[in-house]
Design an enzyme around this catalytic site. Structure first.
Site, short mmCIF file in Angstrom:
data_model
loop_
_atom_site.label_atom_id
_atom_site.label_comp_id
_atom_site.label_asym_id
_atom_site.label_seq_id
_atom_site.Cartn_x
_atom_site.Cartn_y
_atom_site.Cartn_z
N LYS A 83 0.82 -1.22 0.00
CA LYS A 83 0.00 0.00 0.00
C LYS A 83 0.85 1.27 0.00
CE LYS A 83 -0.82 0.56 5.01
NZ LYS A 83 -0.34 1.92 5.18
N ASP A 84 2.14 1.14 0.37
CA ASP A 84 3.03 2.30 0.38
C ASP A 84 3.76 2.50 -0.94
OD1 ASP A 84 2.40 2.94 2.98
OD2 ASP A 84 4.06 1.80 3.85
N ARG A 129 -7.94 9.28 2.50
CA ARG A 129 -8.90 8.20 2.21
C ARG A 129 -9.65 7.81 3.48
NH1 ARG A 129 -8.57 3.17 3.70
NH2 ARG A 129 -6.38 3.41 4.25
N ARG A 130 -8.91 7.63 4.57
CA ARG A 130 -9.54 7.28 5.84
C ARG A 130 -10.38 8.44 6.38
NH1 ARG A 130 -3.99 4.58 8.07
NH2 ARG A 130 -4.38 2.42 7.44
N ARG A 147 1.49 11.83 11.44
CA ARG A 147 2.46 11.15 10.58
C ARG A 147 3.47 10.40 11.43
NH1 ARG A 147 4.60 12.75 6.05
NH2 ARG A 147 5.56 10.72 6.23
N ARG A 153 3.38 6.99 15.79
CA ARG A 153 1.96 7.37 15.89
C ARG A 153 1.34 6.88 17.20
NH1 ARG A 153 -0.39 5.73 10.11
NH2 ARG A 153 1.66 4.80 9.75
N CYS A 238 -0.08 8.55 -6.54
CA CYS A 238 0.75 9.18 -5.52
C CYS A 238 -0.02 9.56 -4.27
CB CYS A 238 1.42 10.43 -6.09
SG CYS A 238 2.70 10.01 -7.28
#
Length: 294
Positions: A83-84, A129-130, A147, A153, A238
């Site tokens: 996903k990254d 997105r979240r 971040r 986090r 991106c």
């Protein structure tokens, strides 16, 4: 006879190293004749922590240094959270294996030793997105960017800066911290990022990586390519807040997608199903429908 040596590259976060170790353990078990070495490095995405990813250049910032090391032959393969990874992958550095998928869903995490929501403090997420989907679930809870790697986090959460944060189940699970999970969101509540829960291995074109047959999971590979086809069609490589999640049941595949219109700042969700063999075609069809508003 000399053992073949493979140098594995990884980001230096605790989670990235744990994921690389998972891959290396599979290789070591299946191919004891291979000697493995892990090399870690900080990426630009790990260093710039005061801005949201879409503001500083997107997901490519997590792979740039590792790509360079691969191209220069300093490492033989690199391990990433799929996903990254950006959607545009150099033909010289193809994705060569996809791990068995961990739980792909997003989760809510409370501060340590807390068992309830504290909406007086912000809800933290590093993902637009979240954030978009959370506003529907918690319309009265202020959402702020957080971040850093998973440990950073969690540390910000536990120090009282946030009431809760949203993370991927997979990262929490791979560090053995499932007890921190307070709520698991369904894929209908929060559509995951494309590739979430899958570890991707990247290598150099033209080299023999047949030993990675012990790592590659066919279902994960199909789902990964399907989800990435959805995002690629929408030019969301991106930083665009696009979600895509494919599930396989027998010969059938169900694809959920989220498309965000930058101009109207509105998003729409949809789903499509069909035969597994047509996954990428179905993904593009869904992406087109959502983009065209049909």
């Amino acid at each position: 006879m000399a053992r073949r040596k493979i140098i594995v590259g990884s980001r230096d976060s605790k989670l990235a190293v744990a994921q690389s170790q998972l891959v290396m353990n599979q290789i070591a078990e299946a191919h004891p004749e291979i000697e493995l070495e892990l090399v870690t490095m900080k990426t630009t995405g790990d260093i710039i922590l005061d801005k949201r990813l879409d503001k500083i250049g997107g997901k490519g910032l997590f792979v740039k240094e590792l790509d360079k090391a691969l191209m220069e032959g300093k490492i033989d393969l690199s391990v990433h959270s799929l996903k990254d990874m950006p959607m545009e992958i150099s033909e010289e550095l193809p994705l060569i294996a996809f791990s068995k998928r961990e739980n792909p869903l997003d989760v809510l995490v409370f501060p340590e030793n807390s068992s309830s929501e504290n909406k007086k403090l912000p809800l933290g997420t590093s993902s637009l997105r979240r954030e978009l989907q959370l506003r529907e679930i918690y319309p009265d809870w202020k959402v702020e960017s957080v971040r850093g790697n998973l440990q950073t986090r969690l540390s910000k959460l536990d120090s009282g800066k946030y009431g809760s944060i949203i993370l991927a189940y997979a990262g929490i699970a791979r560090l053995g911290m499932e007890e921190r999970i307070s709520r698991i969101f369904t894929a209908d509540e929060i559509i995951p990022a494309a590739g979430q829960g899958i570890i991707a291995v990247q290598g150099r074109a033209g080299e023999d990586y047949s030993f990675l047959d012990c790592v590659n999971d066919k279902h994960s590979e199909i789902c990964a390519k399907t989800e990435r086809a959805f995002v690629t069609y929408l030019d969301g490589g991106c930083s665009s807040p696009i979600g895509a999640f494919a599930e396989i049941t027998g010969e059938e595949m169900l694809i959920r997608g989220l498309y965000y219109n930058e101009e109207s700042q509105e998003y729409v969700k949809g789903r499509i199903s069909g035969n597994v063999s047509e996954g990428e075609k179905l993904a593009v069809e869904l992406a087109k429908k959502l983009k065209d508003g049909k």
